[in-house]
Each structure stands twice: as structure tokens, then as C-alpha cells.
Design a protein around this motif. Structure first.
Motif, PDB file in Angstrom:
ATOM      1  N   GLN A  44       0.838  -1.189   0.000  1.00  0.00           N
ATOM      2  CA  GLN A  44       0.000   0.000   0.000  1.00  0.00           C
ATOM      3  C   GLN A  44       0.875   1.242   0.000  1.00  0.00           C
ATOM      4  OE1 GLN A  44      -3.192   0.041  -0.216  1.00  0.00           O
ATOM      5  NE2 GLN A  44      -3.572   2.194   0.110  1.00  0.00           N
ATOM      6  N   ARG A  48      -2.879   7.463   1.055  1.00  0.00           N
ATOM      7  CA  ARG A  48      -3.987   7.065   0.181  1.00  0.00           C
ATOM      8  C   ARG A  48      -4.710   8.335  -0.238  1.00  0.00           C
ATOM      9  NH1 ARG A  48      -7.133   4.160   4.189  1.00  0.00           N
ATOM     10  NH2 ARG A  48      -8.732   5.007   2.892  1.00  0.00           N
ATOM     11  N   PRO A  61      -8.722   1.921  -1.455  1.00  0.00           N
ATOM     12  CA  PRO A  61      -9.014   1.223  -0.204  1.00  0.00           C
ATOM     13  C   PRO A  61      -7.767   1.035   0.642  1.00  0.00           C
ATOM     14  CG  PRO A  61      -8.940  -0.332  -2.004  1.00  0.00           C
ATOM     15  CD  PRO A  61      -8.804   1.036  -2.617  1.00  0.00           C
ATOM     16  N   ASN A  62      -7.969   0.889   1.917  1.00  0.00           N
ATOM     17  CA  ASN A  62      -6.892   0.554   2.843  1.00  0.00           C
ATOM     18  C   ASN A  62      -6.773  -0.968   2.796  1.00  0.00           C
ATOM     19  OD1 ASN A  62      -5.167   0.098   4.947  1.00  0.00           O
ATOM     20  ND2 ASN A  62      -6.257   1.408   6.393  1.00  0.00           N
ATOM     21  N   GLU A  63      -5.779  -1.468   2.100  1.00  0.00           N
ATOM     22  CA  GLU A  63      -5.655  -2.901   1.840  1.00  0.00           C
ATOM     23  C   GLU A  63      -5.504  -3.717   3.119  1.00  0.00           C
ATOM     24  OE1 GLU A  63      -6.162  -4.637  -0.900  1.00  0.00           O
ATOM     25  OE2 GLU A  63      -6.632  -2.788  -1.955  1.00  0.00           O
ATOM     26  N   ARG A  65      -6.696  -3.012   6.159  1.00  0.00           N
ATOM     27  CA  ARG A  65      -8.012  -3.061   6.805  1.00  0.00           C
ATOM     28  C   ARG A  65      -8.971  -3.926   5.994  1.00  0.00           C
ATOM     29  NH1 ARG A  65     -10.966  -3.466  10.999  1.00  0.00           N
ATOM     30  NH2 ARG A  65     -12.858  -2.243  10.985  1.00  0.00           N
ATOM     31  N   ARG A  66      -8.907  -3.820   4.684  1.00  0.00           N
ATOM     32  CA  ARG A  66      -9.785  -4.599   3.805  1.00  0.00           C
ATOM     33  C   ARG A  66      -9.523  -6.091   3.964  1.00  0.00           C
ATOM     34  NH1 ARG A  66      -9.840  -6.558  -1.559  1.00  0.00           N
ATOM     35  NH2 ARG A  66     -11.892  -6.363  -2.505  1.00  0.00           N
ATOM     36  N   SER A  67      -8.261  -6.491   4.007  1.00  0.00           N
ATOM     37  CA  SER A  67      -7.943  -7.911   4.163  1.00  0.00           C
ATOM     38  C   SER A  67      -8.339  -8.393   5.550  1.00  0.00           C
ATOM     39  CB  SER A  67      -6.465  -8.162   3.901  1.00  0.00           C
ATOM     40  OG  SER A  67      -5.679  -7.497   4.859  1.00  0.00           O
ATOM     41  N   GLN A  68      -8.201  -7.546   6.563  1.00  0.00           N
ATOM     42  CA  GLN A  68      -8.606  -7.921   7.916  1.00  0.00           C
ATOM     43  C   GLN A  68     -10.122  -8.148   7.980  1.00  0.00           C
ATOM     44  OE1 GLN A  68      -7.980  -4.806  10.749  1.00  0.00           O
ATOM     45  NE2 GLN A  68      -8.373  -6.106  12.517  1.00  0.00           N
ATOM     46  N   ILE A  69     -10.886  -7.258   7.395  1.00  0.00           N
ATOM     47  CA  ILE A  69     -12.340  -7.402   7.376  1.00  0.00           C
ATOM     48  C   ILE A  69     -12.741  -8.638   6.585  1.00  0.00           C
ATOM     49  CG2 ILE A  69     -14.464  -6.344   6.508  1.00  0.00           C
ATOM     50  CD1 ILE A  69     -13.252  -3.636   7.232  1.00  0.00           C
ATOM     51  N   LYS A  70     -12.047  -8.880   5.479  1.00  0.00           N
ATOM     52  CA  LYS A  70     -12.360 -10.030   4.634  1.00  0.00           C
ATOM     53  C   LYS A  70     -12.115 -11.345   5.376  1.00  0.00           C
ATOM     54  CE  LYS A  70     -11.566 -11.479  -0.119  1.00  0.00           C
ATOM     55  NZ  LYS A  70     -10.808 -11.234  -1.329  1.00  0.00           N
ATOM     56  N   THR A  71     -10.995 -11.451   6.101  1.00  0.00           N
ATOM     57  CA  THR A  71     -10.719 -12.689   6.850  1.00  0.00           C
ATOM     58  C   THR A  71     -11.712 -12.856   7.990  1.00  0.00           C
ATOM     59  OG1 THR A  71      -9.062 -11.511   8.167  1.00  0.00           O
ATOM     60  CG2 THR A  71      -8.265 -12.788   6.281  1.00  0.00           C
TER      61      THR A  71
END
Length: 128
Positions: A44, A48, A61-63, A65-71
Motif C-alpha cells: 500500500q 492514500r 481502499p486501505n488494503e 483493513r480490507r484484508s482484515q475485514i475479509k478474513t
């Protein structure tokens, strides 16, 4: 105010190559290659910054945070699936039984008719 040229009026230092690059989603000019995106495509950028394209603002997007939410969402979906399997309602097995009590159909109809006649008489007496 021309809506097509409003982008150039807001930031006059930007040339047409940069505008075309912003619209296409690449932050590269035609002659220059951005080395940070070419070397590490999955990292990242430090800032941003929102990108302006036409009448829209694109916020990257904040990658992390996005990956944390996705998991987290995947874990919750898996837990929900397991919970549904554990708490699945079992099949209902009832022994068949005859409904309507111990009165035959003809007796029930006669009783129903008598009640109907009696209710009609009760309505007439009530009205008088």
C-alpha cells in the motif's frame, strides 16, 4: 463552467497525460513509470490520496483493513455454517392418529346442524 474541463480548472498544473492516467486507473504518465507500483504491486502506498476522475472521487481502499475485514467475514461465515449444521432441526416423526374424536361424521354433521338452528333461534330471541 465547462463540466468537461472542470478537472483542469481545479488543478491547472496537471497535463492531459495525467488526466488520462487518472481516468484509466493507472497513476503513470505516458513517459514516466511509477517505480513504487512497478516494484511492489501488493504494498500500500504511504498516503492514500483520493483521485479525481470526471465528476467522481475515487478513494483507494486501505488494503490492510480490507484484508482484515475479509478474513473476519470468512471466519464468521464458516462459524455460521458450522452452527447451522449443529443446530439443524431434526425430522419430525409422529405416529398417525385419527383426528376428530370418537364421533362419526354423520353424528358430527347432525350436531353442527342442531347448533346452527339453535344459534338462529338465540339471535331472534336476543333481537326481541
Amino acid at each position: 463552467m465547462d463540466p468537461y474541463n472542470s478537472r483542469n480548472q481545479l488543478n491547472p498544473s496537471m497535463n492531459s497525460d495525467q488526466t488520462a492516467a487518472d481516468v484509466s486507473g493507472n497513476n503513470q504518465t505516458s513517459g514516466n513509470v511509477d517505480k513504487t507500483t512497478a516494484d511492489s504491486s501488493d504494498t500500500q502506498p504511504a498516503t492514500r490520496q483520493p483521485q479525481y476522475a470526471g465528476g467522481f472521487t475515487i478513494i483507494p481502499p486501505n488494503e490492510a483493513r480490507r484484508s482484515q475485514i475479509k478474513t473476519m467475514a470468512q471466519k464468521e461465515e464458516e462459524e455460521l455454517r458450522r452452527w447451522k449444521e449443529v443446530n439443524r432441526p431434526s425430522a419430525v416423526h409422529l405416529n398417525p392418529e385419527r383426528l376428530g374424536g370418537h364421533v362419526s361424521e354423520s353424528e358430527a354433521r347432525q350436531k353442527q346442524l342442531a347448533n346452527l338452528r339453535g344459534s338462529k333461534l338465540q339471535k331472534k330471541v336476543k333481537n326481541i
